[in-house]
Design a protein around this motif. Structure first.
Motif, PDB file in Angstrom:
ATOM      1  N   UNK A 179       0.813  -1.224   0.000  1.00  0.00           N
ATOM      2  CA  UNK A 179       0.000   0.000   0.000  1.00  0.00           C
ATOM      3  C   UNK A 179       0.845   1.273   0.000  1.00  0.00           C
ATOM      4  N   UNK A 180       2.187   1.141   0.130  1.00  0.00           N
ATOM      5  CA  UNK A 180       3.014   2.344   0.020  1.00  0.00           C
ATOM      6  C   UNK A 180       2.945   2.928  -1.385  1.00  0.00           C
ATOM      7  N   UNK A 181       2.504   2.124  -2.348  1.00  0.00           N
ATOM      8  CA  UNK A 181       2.360   2.632  -3.711  1.00  0.00           C
ATOM      9  C   UNK A 181       1.320   3.750  -3.750  1.00  0.00           C
ATOM     10  N   UNK A 182       0.373   3.689  -2.792  1.00  0.00           N
ATOM     11  CA  UNK A 182      -0.702   4.669  -2.775  1.00  0.00           C
ATOM     12  C   UNK A 182      -0.188   6.098  -2.618  1.00  0.00           C
ATOM     13  N   UNK A 183       0.886   6.255  -1.841  1.00  0.00           N
ATOM     14  CA  UNK A 183       1.491   7.580  -1.668  1.00  0.00           C
ATOM     15  C   UNK A 183       1.878   8.186  -3.011  1.00  0.00           C
ATOM     16  N   UNK A 184       2.334   7.338  -3.931  1.00  0.00           N
ATOM     17  CA  UNK A 184       2.745   7.815  -5.256  1.00  0.00           C
ATOM     18  C   UNK A 184       1.529   8.280  -6.061  1.00  0.00           C
ATOM     19  N   UNK A 185       0.435   7.495  -5.980  1.00  0.00           N
ATOM     20  CA  UNK A 185      -0.779   7.890  -6.697  1.00  0.00           C
ATOM     21  C   UNK A 185      -1.280   9.235  -6.177  1.00  0.00           C
ATOM     22  N   UNK A 186      -1.192   9.373  -4.842  1.00  0.00           N
ATOM     23  CA  UNK A 186      -1.692  10.596  -4.225  1.00  0.00           C
ATOM     24  C   UNK A 186      -0.870  11.802  -4.656  1.00  0.00           C
ATOM     25  N   UNK A 187       0.463  11.580  -4.678  1.00  0.00           N
ATOM     26  CA  UNK A 187       1.379  12.665  -5.036  1.00  0.00           C
ATOM     27  C   UNK A 187       1.156  13.099  -6.482  1.00  0.00           C
ATOM     28  N   UNK A 188       0.751  12.136  -7.324  1.00  0.00           N
ATOM     29  CA  UNK A 188       0.510  12.456  -8.735  1.00  0.00           C
ATOM     30  C   UNK A 188      -0.871  13.069  -8.927  1.00  0.00           C
ATOM     31  N   UNK A 189      -1.598  13.269  -7.821  1.00  0.00           N
ATOM     32  CA  UNK A 189      -2.909  13.914  -7.893  1.00  0.00           C
ATOM     33  C   UNK A 189      -4.012  13.013  -8.410  1.00  0.00           C
ATOM     34  N   UNK A 190      -3.812  11.667  -8.278  1.00  0.00           N
ATOM     35  CA  UNK A 190      -4.851  10.767  -8.773  1.00  0.00           C
ATOM     36  C   UNK A 190      -5.821  10.397  -7.662  1.00  0.00           C
ATOM     37  N   UNK A 191      -7.037  10.054  -8.070  1.00  0.00           N
ATOM     38  CA  UNK A 191      -8.091   9.793  -7.107  1.00  0.00           C
ATOM     39  C   UNK A 191      -8.472   8.321  -7.143  1.00  0.00           C
ATOM     40  N   UNK A 192      -8.554   7.722  -5.962  1.00  0.00           N
ATOM     41  CA  UNK A 192      -8.945   6.312  -5.887  1.00  0.00           C
ATOM     42  C   UNK A 192     -10.343   6.145  -6.433  1.00  0.00           C
TER      43      UNK A 192
END
Lengths: 411, 300
Positions: free
Chosen positions: A265-278
């Motif tokens: 789930x640390x990958x989620x930090x990258x998605x968040x930083x890229x401004x993507x929404x779950x």
């Protein structure tokens, strides 16, 4: 001069109800260097600096495999840092046994860690001979499949809901020139992905038997044959990834160049930083959408035994700061991990984190491989699976045979 | 021999006393750190030490596990390929470049600087540069493809069968400049009269090089050989920077096995066993050579 000192001392007493008047610089080493991780660790530093002490950042680039040897040799070589990250589990076991680490039992009893840390297995792995040697900061689970909604749209198929659908959708992705599954070249990534397939395809019992009881017969059994079959699929789908680091692989998913990635789930930090929404930009499937179980590994801070009294006191402050509810929320939201205490409010959490919290609340958890296996066995598995993923000619049967040998020899 | 000398000159021990005192620190370093460290390592390779050394002996278990580990076997094989080719190519290319340089060409200084320049870079930088050049997405392959050959494939670092040659290319790029300079110095040391004599006798140039000049440069060749060989055995950082052992384990080398098992796997015993094997390999090569080189001279 005197006045300023007095003022500083006063200020410190106000901030620190524990009554510690002395501030100290504490070097903290960790391997949180990707964008999302750095943002999260800055929260810890901010909280610690607010206590009047000073967080000296000792980030070591190149993920845990590179960082841990440096940390260990600094501690054994007589140049200990103020505090250091390790994963929950057995990585620091021998350092504790050799008396190089500091006993935190006093702080832990005072702040009732036993009562607040959930699940209890986290504190158990910090406990050696009845004494507590580390402060857990987060729960990370490996069992996630991250999918790029854009990639599936390009390929003209629906976003899969589980591993089987994902494998079925792969040919469409390949036709559109998209790598179905991104697996970076670092050995721990292939090993981790295999562990995830084991939970999802093999189930909890097999996992327990193989990794906890080191049962070689179970490792050779029919359930594991299925797991190796799935690993064979994953290997085929990951062909053409051509990147090394995990965050580069995640970036392939973020940019829609890859369909998905099996990653913690640390990958989620990258998605968040890229401004993507779950949900809209990316989809997460815990347990690969098959078995919704997560492992409760993660990170903990260990405190080497120091001679300097001021620094020792600052270590106590840091330990209690790390478990402070406000720090827990701020840190874990940025990191994409789950807090170690069940009593904090995570209203700001996104969809994926909420799924994780739900699973945690239901108690569908297992102990992570870091806690069950020694570093030696893990390294042997990394060697095996990185070879397996990179060598199309290696059959799943051969790989399984070697896997059984490793489990049989594990301690 | 010593006894005889002592009888003849009783103050033998006190001869050059200052020099002897001055070299004590170096002798101590060599004995305690190099020799002592080596013995310590070999000794502990028979134990099951994990993160910290401990004295519980397990006999040859670590060695049995080592030679059963596929990764170690791949490492040895890679080292052999890398060693043989890098020895041959850096000597041949280095000597050819030096011979060309020796033809009294213009801008010799400039060329020499260009060829030697890569040696000024560390292995890590060299490795990263070549990782990019050989990367199929934006290296040679993509350049050639953009010129029109759309099926051109050149991705040595991503092909397990040839990855070690990708590393070899980078090593040669980095190292041949130095070999060239050493050779050039050797060539410059050859007396001009020998060239004149060969020319008078009508011997073609290539024959002069092969049968007269090279045998005369024996000492330079041996120096170069030692420098190249020591670089081969300890190759580590280049692999880490270029492939970190991948894809899979196909570009692993023994030095990396030692490091990974000592520190990442927290299994000192296994790492020590591997490094002892490296020492034995080096000894097998060095001892007969040293015997021929130095033993022979004493007899003659």
């Amino acid at each position: 001069m005197k006045l300023r000192l007095l003022a500083a001392a006063l200020a410190a007493t106000v901030v620190l109800p524990l009554g510690i008047a002395n501030a100290a610089d504490l070097e903290v080493t960790h391997w949180w260097t990707s964008g999302g991780e750095a943002a999260a660790v800055a929260e810890l530093a901010k909280a610690f600096d607010a206590t009047g002490n000073h967080w000296v950042d000792g980030a070591i680039a190149g993920s845990g495999g590179t960082a841990r040897p440096i940390m260990v040799s600094r501690i054994t070589g007589g140049d200990p840092m103020g505090a250091t990250q390790f994963n929950h589990g057995r990585q620091a076991e021998e350092l504790v046994q050799a008396g190089l680490m500091r006993d935190l039992t006093d702080v832990a009893t005072k702040e009732n860690w036993k009562g607040i840390i959930k699940p209890a297995s986290l504190l158990d792995s910090c406990t050696i001979d009845g004494k507590i040697y580390c402060a857990p900061v987060n729960i990370h689970s490996w069992q996630w499949l991250w999918l790029s909604n854009a990639a599936f749209k390009t390929a003209g198929v629906d976003v899969p809901k589980n591993w089987d659908e994902f494998v079925a959708a792969a040919p469409a992705l390949e036709k559109a020139g998209i790598v179905p599954l991104a697996v970076g070249g670092q050995p721990w990534q292939a090993n981790g992905a295999f562990g995830v397939l084991m939970i999802a395809i093999g189930g909890k019992d097999v996992y327990q038997k193989v990794f906890s009881d080191k049962d070689a017969e179970a490792a050779a059994g029919p359930e594991m044959v299925k797991v190796f079959k799935a690993a064979d699929d994953a290997r085929r789908l990951s062909k053409g990834t051509n990147v090394q680091d995990w965050n580069q692989a995640t970036n392939l998913v973020i940019t829609g160049k890859a369909g998905g990635q099996i990653m913690g789930d640390w990958a989620q930090g990258e998605f968040q930083l890229a401004g993507q929404k779950a949900g809209t930009d990316y989809t997460c499937l815990p347990g690969l959408g098959v078995n919704e179980i997560i492992s409760t590994g993660g990170d903990a801070f260990y405190f080497p035994l120091l001679k300097d009294e001021e620094k020792s006191k600052a270590q106590e402050v840091l330990a209690s700061t790390l478990l402070n509810p406000a720090t827990q929320v701020a840190f874990n939201l940025k990191k994409g991990s789950l807090p170690v205490r069940g009593d904090v409010d995570l209203a700001a959490a996104n969809d994926c984190m909420k799924k994780g919290l739900d699973i945690l609340a239901k108690g569908n958890v297992i102990v992570s491989t870091d806690q069950l296996l020694s570093a030696d066995s893990q390294k042997q598995m990394e060697d095996l699976f990185s070879e397996f993923f990179a060598t199309p000619t290696m059959t799943p049967e051969d790989a399984q045979k070697r896997f059984v040998d490793i489990i049989a020899a594990a301690d | 021999m010593t006894g005889q000398a002592n009888a003849g000159r009783p103050n033998q021990l006190l001869r050059n006393l200052h020099a002897k005192i001055a070299s004590i620190p170096m002798i101590l370093t060599a004995v305690v750190i190099f020799l002592g460290g080596t013995l310590w390592t070999v000794f502990y390779s028979f134990t099951n030490s994990k993160l910290l050394p401990r004295l519980s002996f397990v006999g040859l278990d670590q060695y049995e596990r080592l030679w059963a580990a596929p990764r170690w076997l791949v490492s040895i094989q890679n080292l052999a390929i890398y060693g043989v080719f890098s020895l041959i190519f850096s000597l041949v290319i280095g000597f050819l470049l030096a011979a060309l340089m020796d033809q009294k060409i213009r801008f010799e200084n400039t060329f020499r600087t260009i060829f030697l320049y890569p040696f000024a870079l560390s292995f890590i930088v060299t490795g990263l540069v070549w990782q990019w050049i050989l990367n199929p997405e934006f290296g040679i392959q993509s350049v050639v493809r953009s010129l029109g050959w759309s099926t051109f494939t050149f991705d040595p670092l991503y092909n397990p069968n040839i990855v070690i040659y990708g590393i070899l290319i980078a090593a040669l790029w980095q190292g041949t400049g130095l070999v060239m300079c050493l050779m050039l110095a050797g060539l410059r040391g050859i007396d001009e009269d020998i060239w004149k004599a060969a020319r008078v006798d009508g011997i073609p140039m290539w024959k002069t090089y092969l049968f007269i000049i090279i045998p005369m440069m024996r000492a330079v060749f041996i120096t170069t050989l030692v420098i190249i060989a020591s670089g081969i055995v300890r190759v580590y950082d280049l692999v880490v920077a270029q492939t970190s052992g991948g894809p899979g384990i196909s570009s692993e080398v023994p030095a990396k096995y030692v490091y990974d098992y000592m520190f990442q796997a927290q299994n000192l015993g296994q790492g020590f066993a591997a490094s002892t094997m490296m020492l034995i390999t080096v000894a097998i090569i060095i001892v007969p050579w040293a015997y021929l080189e130095f033993g022979g001279r004493k007899r003659g």
